[in-house]
Design a protein around this motif. Structure first.
Motif, PDB file in Angstrom:
ATOM      1  N   ARG A  99       0.849  -1.203   0.000  1.00 12.21           N
ATOM      2  CA  ARG A  99       0.000   0.000   0.000  1.00 12.21           C
ATOM      3  C   ARG A  99       0.875   1.239   0.000  1.00 12.21           C
ATOM      4  N   LEU A 100       0.531   2.204  -0.826  1.00 11.24           N
ATOM      5  CA  LEU A 100       1.213   3.496  -0.822  1.00 11.24           C
ATOM      6  C   LEU A 100       0.294   4.487  -0.130  1.00 11.24           C
ATOM      7  N   VAL A 101       0.748   5.026   0.994  1.00 13.36           N
ATOM      8  CA  VAL A 101      -0.101   5.845   1.851  1.00 13.36           C
ATOM      9  C   VAL A 101       0.660   7.078   2.323  1.00 13.36           C
ATOM     10  N   CYS A 117       9.257   1.082   2.320  1.00 12.56           N
ATOM     11  CA  CYS A 117      10.082   2.086   1.647  1.00 12.56           C
ATOM     12  C   CYS A 117       9.619   3.473   2.068  1.00 12.56           C
ATOM     13  N   ARG A 118      10.537   4.288   2.557  1.00  6.86           N
ATOM     14  CA  ARG A 118      10.209   5.643   2.993  1.00  6.86           C
ATOM     15  C   ARG A 118      10.319   6.648   1.852  1.00  6.86           C
ATOM     16  N   ALA A 176      13.354  -0.688   3.539  1.00  4.35           N
ATOM     17  CA  ALA A 176      13.562  -1.339   4.836  1.00  4.35           C
ATOM     18  C   ALA A 176      14.512  -2.520   4.667  1.00  4.35           C
ATOM     19  N   THR A 177      15.212  -2.858   5.737  1.00  7.97           N
ATOM     20  CA  THR A 177      16.109  -4.011   5.689  1.00  7.97           C
ATOM     21  C   THR A 177      15.319  -5.324   5.670  1.00  7.97           C
ATOM     22  N   ARG A 178      14.124  -5.326   6.270  1.00 12.02           N
ATOM     23  CA  ARG A 178      13.345  -6.566   6.390  1.00 12.02           C
ATOM     24  C   ARG A 178      13.056  -7.212   5.059  1.00 12.02           C
ATOM     25  N   THR A 179      12.744  -6.428   4.057  1.00 14.54           N
ATOM     26  CA  THR A 179      12.309  -6.984   2.777  1.00 14.54           C
ATOM     27  C   THR A 179      13.349  -6.830   1.677  1.00 14.54           C
ATOM     28  N   GLN A 180      14.571  -6.534   2.028  1.00 12.28           N
ATOM     29  CA  GLN A 180      15.609  -6.378   1.015  1.00 12.28           C
ATOM     30  C   GLN A 180      15.828  -7.666   0.222  1.00 12.28           C
ATOM     31  N   TRP A 198       5.568   3.406   1.153  1.00 16.88           N
ATOM     32  CA  TRP A 198       5.056   2.077   0.830  1.00 16.88           C
ATOM     33  C   TRP A 198       5.094   1.247   2.107  1.00 16.88           C
ATOM     34  N   CYS A 199       4.063   0.458   2.347  1.00 19.96           N
ATOM     35  CA  CYS A 199       4.032  -0.341   3.560  1.00 19.96           C
ATOM     36  C   CYS A 199       3.255  -1.631   3.330  1.00 19.96           C
TER      37      CYS A 199
END
Length: 236
Positions: A136-138, A174-175, A182-186, A166-167
């Motif tokens: 989602r882009l919010v 992604c900020r 984010a490192t979590r989803t790299q 993006w979340c």
């Protein structure tokens, strides 16, 4: 990845508050599965070298800030309060790095960075096995967690209120639209399913966005005999 690529894409959304900032915004989402990621190789090296040459040609007679799509993204960043001279959109960051050499990371990251510079479009990539729920882009509330690295240590930060992010269900992936992931989803050499996001604003035509998507898709399908790729355009 659990479930079909098409099902995953059908759940993605861009909130109206983002389109209110930039009605010309389009997000092309590309999901791929069944590939062999692995370390950088000859194909990704060739792609990066082509991207570096394209960037040098584009910047021969003008600064990067005057590249039309870069300029549009700088304007978009200002619209939600970010300072583009301090936090650069990913396209500008890649084009600035091209003269000294784009980073060599792994096959997947190398390929999408090359496509980004070749087609002058911000591109990001996420490991789908680490994703939680729909993309989602919010505009952020400011409470969403964002896992990153600062001074060599893992930390959790939070976006600014109103920042475009993006979340997924676990937090920010992604900020600042396409600034930092984010490192979590790299993506890594072990990634087998991935989501790629191509971010387009007005200076980029639909035809040019389709060409970038086709280029990325073609490069992904060369990563193994059983690669599946699907895409979906999100637009107002």
């Amino acid at each position: 990845m659990t479930g079909s690529l098409e099902t995953f894409l059908s759940t993605a959304e861009v909130h109206d508050a983002v389109f209110s900032l930039r009605p010309d915004y389009r997000a092309m989402l590309v999901v791929a599965d069944g590939f062999d990621a692995g370390p950088s190789d000859a194909a990704s090296e060739d792609a990066l070298q082509a991207g570096e040459a394209a960037a040098r040609a584009a910047l021969r007679d003008r600064p990067v800030t005057e590249v039309p799509h870069v300029a549009a993204w700088r304007e978009a960043y200002r619209a939600f309060g970010a300072k583009p001279q301090r936090t650069r959109n990913s396209l500008e960051a890649m084009m600035r790095r091209a003269e000294a050499g784009l980073p060599r990371i792994n096959r997947l990251t190398d390929l999408y960075n090359a496509v980004s510079v070749l087609h002058q479009v911000p591109v990001g990539g996420e490991d789908l096995d680490r994703y939680r729920g729909a993309p989602r882009l919010v505009r952020a509330t400011g409470e969403e967690p964002f896992d990153t690295v600062a001074d060599g240590a893992a930390v959790v930060e939070h976006p600014e209120v109103g920042e475009v992010v993006w979340c997924d269900e676990a937090g920010v992936t992604c900020r600042r639209w396409n600034w930092r992931q984010a490192t979590r989803t790299q993506l890594s050499e072990a990634t087998t399913s991935a989501l790629f996001i191509l971010d387009a604003l007005g200076p980029m035509s639909d035809e040019a966005l389709d060409a970038a998507t086709d280029d990325l898709t073609d490069r992904l399908t060369r990563l193994g005999p059983d690669v599946s790729v699907s895409s979906r355009l999100l637009a107002q």
